[in-house]
Design a protein around this motif. Structure first.
Motif, PDB file in Angstrom:
ATOM      1  N   SER A 449       0.822  -1.212   0.000  1.00  0.00           N
ATOM      2  CA  SER A 449       0.000   0.000   0.000  1.00  0.00           C
ATOM      3  C   SER A 449       0.854   1.259   0.000  1.00  0.00           C
ATOM      4  N   ARG A 450       2.126   1.139   0.348  1.00  0.00           N
ATOM      5  CA  ARG A 450       3.038   2.290   0.368  1.00  0.00           C
ATOM      6  C   ARG A 450       3.727   2.503  -0.959  1.00  0.00           C
ATOM      7  N   GLY A 451       3.796   1.469  -1.794  1.00  0.00           N
ATOM      8  CA  GLY A 451       4.514   1.550  -3.050  1.00  0.00           C
ATOM      9  C   GLY A 451       5.220   0.245  -3.333  1.00  0.00           C
ATOM     10  N   ILE A 452       6.402   0.326  -3.935  1.00  0.00           N
ATOM     11  CA  ILE A 452       7.162  -0.856  -4.317  1.00  0.00           C
ATOM     12  C   ILE A 452       8.318  -1.048  -3.342  1.00  0.00           C
ATOM     13  N   MET A 453       8.383  -2.228  -2.742  1.00  0.00           N
ATOM     14  CA  MET A 453       9.476  -2.587  -1.840  1.00  0.00           C
ATOM     15  C   MET A 453      10.513  -3.394  -2.599  1.00  0.00           C
ATOM     16  N   GLY A 454      11.763  -3.331  -2.146  1.00  0.00           N
ATOM     17  CA  GLY A 454      12.825  -4.091  -2.785  1.00  0.00           C
ATOM     18  C   GLY A 454      13.868  -4.536  -1.782  1.00  0.00           C
ATOM     19  N   ARG A 455      14.602  -5.555  -2.118  1.00  0.00           N
ATOM     20  CA  ARG A 455      15.697  -6.026  -1.272  1.00  0.00           C
ATOM     21  C   ARG A 455      16.630  -6.904  -2.108  1.00  0.00           C
ATOM     22  N   LEU A 456      17.870  -7.052  -1.625  1.00  0.00           N
ATOM     23  CA  LEU A 456      18.826  -7.984  -2.210  1.00  0.00           C
ATOM     24  C   LEU A 456      18.837  -9.267  -1.393  1.00  0.00           C
ATOM     25  N   VAL A 457      18.898 -10.392  -2.064  1.00  0.00           N
ATOM     26  CA  VAL A 457      18.904 -11.684  -1.377  1.00  0.00           C
ATOM     27  C   VAL A 457      19.915 -12.600  -2.065  1.00  0.00           C
ATOM     28  N   CYS A 458      20.408 -13.583  -1.330  1.00  0.00           N
ATOM     29  CA  CYS A 458      21.247 -14.619  -1.900  1.00  0.00           C
ATOM     30  C   CYS A 458      20.385 -15.781  -2.350  1.00  0.00           C
ATOM     31  N   PRO A 459      20.647 -16.343  -3.503  1.00  0.00           N
ATOM     32  CA  PRO A 459      19.855 -17.496  -3.943  1.00  0.00           C
ATOM     33  C   PRO A 459      19.987 -18.646  -2.969  1.00  0.00           C
ATOM     34  N   PRO A 460      18.934 -19.455  -2.824  1.00  0.00           N
ATOM     35  CA  PRO A 460      19.059 -20.665  -1.994  1.00  0.00           C
ATOM     36  C   PRO A 460      20.149 -21.568  -2.534  1.00  0.00           C
ATOM     37  N   ARG A 461      20.894 -22.178  -1.640  1.00  0.00           N
ATOM     38  CA  ARG A 461      21.940 -23.115  -2.032  1.00  0.00           C
ATOM     39  C   ARG A 461      21.516 -24.524  -1.685  1.00  0.00           C
TER      40      ARG A 461
END
Length: 464
Positions: A449-461
């Motif tokens: 509801s606030r807009g677009i959220m984002g984050r960096l993540v490591c792929p599952p291993r």
């Protein structure tokens, strides 16, 4: 007497040693008393004219840094200028690596905290979004509605840390029935369909901040009716859509501005209705899927193109309440060559009402469908192929307000391995989007509801 006289002469010839006072080192006595020539300023005896504040008492020390993650606290000493020196003796934060450790010491291991990357601000209200990656950062493409009700398509550019670079670019501000975007060498490519039998607009955008999008082509005489898809190929942009005659029209638009090449797939079945369409690029081969409602309750037809020669595979009963979401190939071979191939991901609802996320390795073998997630309320997903040939996806569960990363490896149903990772603090999210950006970590976005959220993540291993 002679000794005392000699001593007096010696003393008279000497100048006594009087060391200079070190600034920011001598506290004032009670009542602000200081030695002659010094003034009590901010509780310290200081030479006249010294007005720069003292941060600390010379010779003092204090701990610095953090003990979070792999970091260890060090110490700072107060310098002769009365300011804190560098932090030494500890372990400082470093860029996050995908090694099971909190390298940047922010309390998050193998991922970074979520942040608001595009806020809902006048005159736009965001309705859908797509994340695309390039080497060094991300595009966030989203469809918004202006305050006056008009359509807007904007592109934001971010570095790998989701710091925005320049102002967002308005790439399309007309009514649009369908649009699609895809990664392309040096940027991204977009296709817009304004409505039935209207032109199809093809545009590109580069990662450079504050640069407008560029029209690559405007396709007329399209007979556009439904769906649209676009893919970047080595020599051209391939755009595909369903026509009013219920066929798939493909147009290759050369990157160098040459004349487009148009060809069509024959109609799959008399009386059928095109319900879905997916196009991907893998060297010189393009793959797509057509779902046809022929009255039998969910027959699915899958077509693929190799050197402009199409073939059709008939599959029934796989997607009675849902469709194929993503179609893939591995290597530079057509989908129906010998040997198992990475085929498609789909979510469908079984007769009990449970949603299942399945993954099929070969269109020709019914027994090579693998359930990548346990039955649940899985809704939206996004999937990319990794450089190593694996599959990386993000799937949402709106009932639990959670996002799940999934990694799929293996060349067939028999050696498939699926690794899952739950992502925290994603409450109130909409459809997720996933993209690679040239580093170990990948980007994930979703709408709130606030807009677009984002984050960096490591792929599952495998083994997590």
């Amino acid at each position: 007497m002679r000794y005392l006289l000699s001593l007096g002469v010696a003393l008279a010839g000497c100048s006594f040693y009087q060391p200079d006072l070190v600034d920011c080192a001598l506290p004032c006595a009670d009542g602000g008393v200081c030695p002659d020539g010094l003034t009590c300023t901010q509780g310290l005896c200081r030479p006249p004219g010294k007005t720069t504040p003292c941060e600390c008492l010379v010779g003092a020390s204090r701990p610095c840094g953090t003990n979070v993650g792999v970091c260890k606290q060090g110490f700072q000493e107060c310098t002769t200028e009365g300011s804190w020196g560098a932090c030494t003796g500890g372990i400082e934060p470093s860029p996050e690596l995908c090694d099971g450790k909190d390298n940047d010491c922010d309390g998050y291991t193998d991922y970074q905290p979520s942040k608001l990357v595009v806020s809902d601000r006048a005159p736009y209200t965001t309705y859908s979004t797509r994340l695309l990656g390039f080497d060094g950062g991300f595009f966030v493409y989203h469809y918004s509605v202006q305050a006056d009700g008009g359509d807007s398509f904007l592109v934001h550019r971010f570095d790998r840390g989701f710091a925005e670079q320049g102002e967002p670019a308005l790439v399309w501000d007309q009514y649009t029935e369908r649009s699609y975007v895809a990664e392309a060498p040096g940027g991204m490519v977009m296709a817009f369909a304004a409505g039935t039998d209207l032109p199809v607009e093809v545009r590109t955008a580069s990662p450079s901040p504050d640069t407008p999008s560029v029209r690559l082509a405007q396709l007329t005489d399209t007979h556009y009716y439904r769906r649209i898809h676009v893919a970047a190929m080595p020599g051209a942009v391939r755009v595909g859509w369903g026509t009013s005659d219920e066929v798939v029209r493909l147009t290759d638009v050369p990157w160098d501005g040459g004349a487009p090449t148009v060809f069509e797939l024959p109609r799959v079945t008399d009386g059928g209705t095109l319900t879905d369409f997916t196009l991907s690029s893998d060297g010189r081969y393009s793959i797509w899927q057509m779902g046809v409602d022929d009255g039998s309750g969910g027959t699915t037809y899958v077509d693929f193109l190799a050197d402009n020669q199409s073939k059709t595979v008939l599959r029934t009963g796989l997607n009675q309440d849902g469709g194929v979401d993503y179609v893939f190939t591995r290597g530079r071979q057509p989908l129906l060559s010998r040997g198992p191939q990475l085929a498609y991901l789909s979510d469908w609802t079984d007769p009990t009402g449970v949603t299942r996320m399945t993954f099929t390795y070969d269109y020709l073998k019914d027994d090579e469908t693998y359930e990548v997630l346990p039955p649940g309320a899985w809704a939206e997903s996004d999937v990319v192929l990794t450089p190593s040939g694996g599959l990386l996806g993000v799937v949402s569960n709106p009932r639990q307000q959670s996002l799940v990363l999934m990694g799929v490896t293996g060349t067939s149903f028999y050696d498939v391995e699926v690794t899952l990772r739950n992502l925290p603090d994603n409450s109130g999210f909409g459809p997720p989007s996933l993209a690679l950006c040239g580093g170990e970590m990948v980007g994930v976005t979703w709408t709130t509801s606030r807009g677009i959220m984002g984050r960096l993540v490591c792929p599952p291993r495998v083994g997590d």
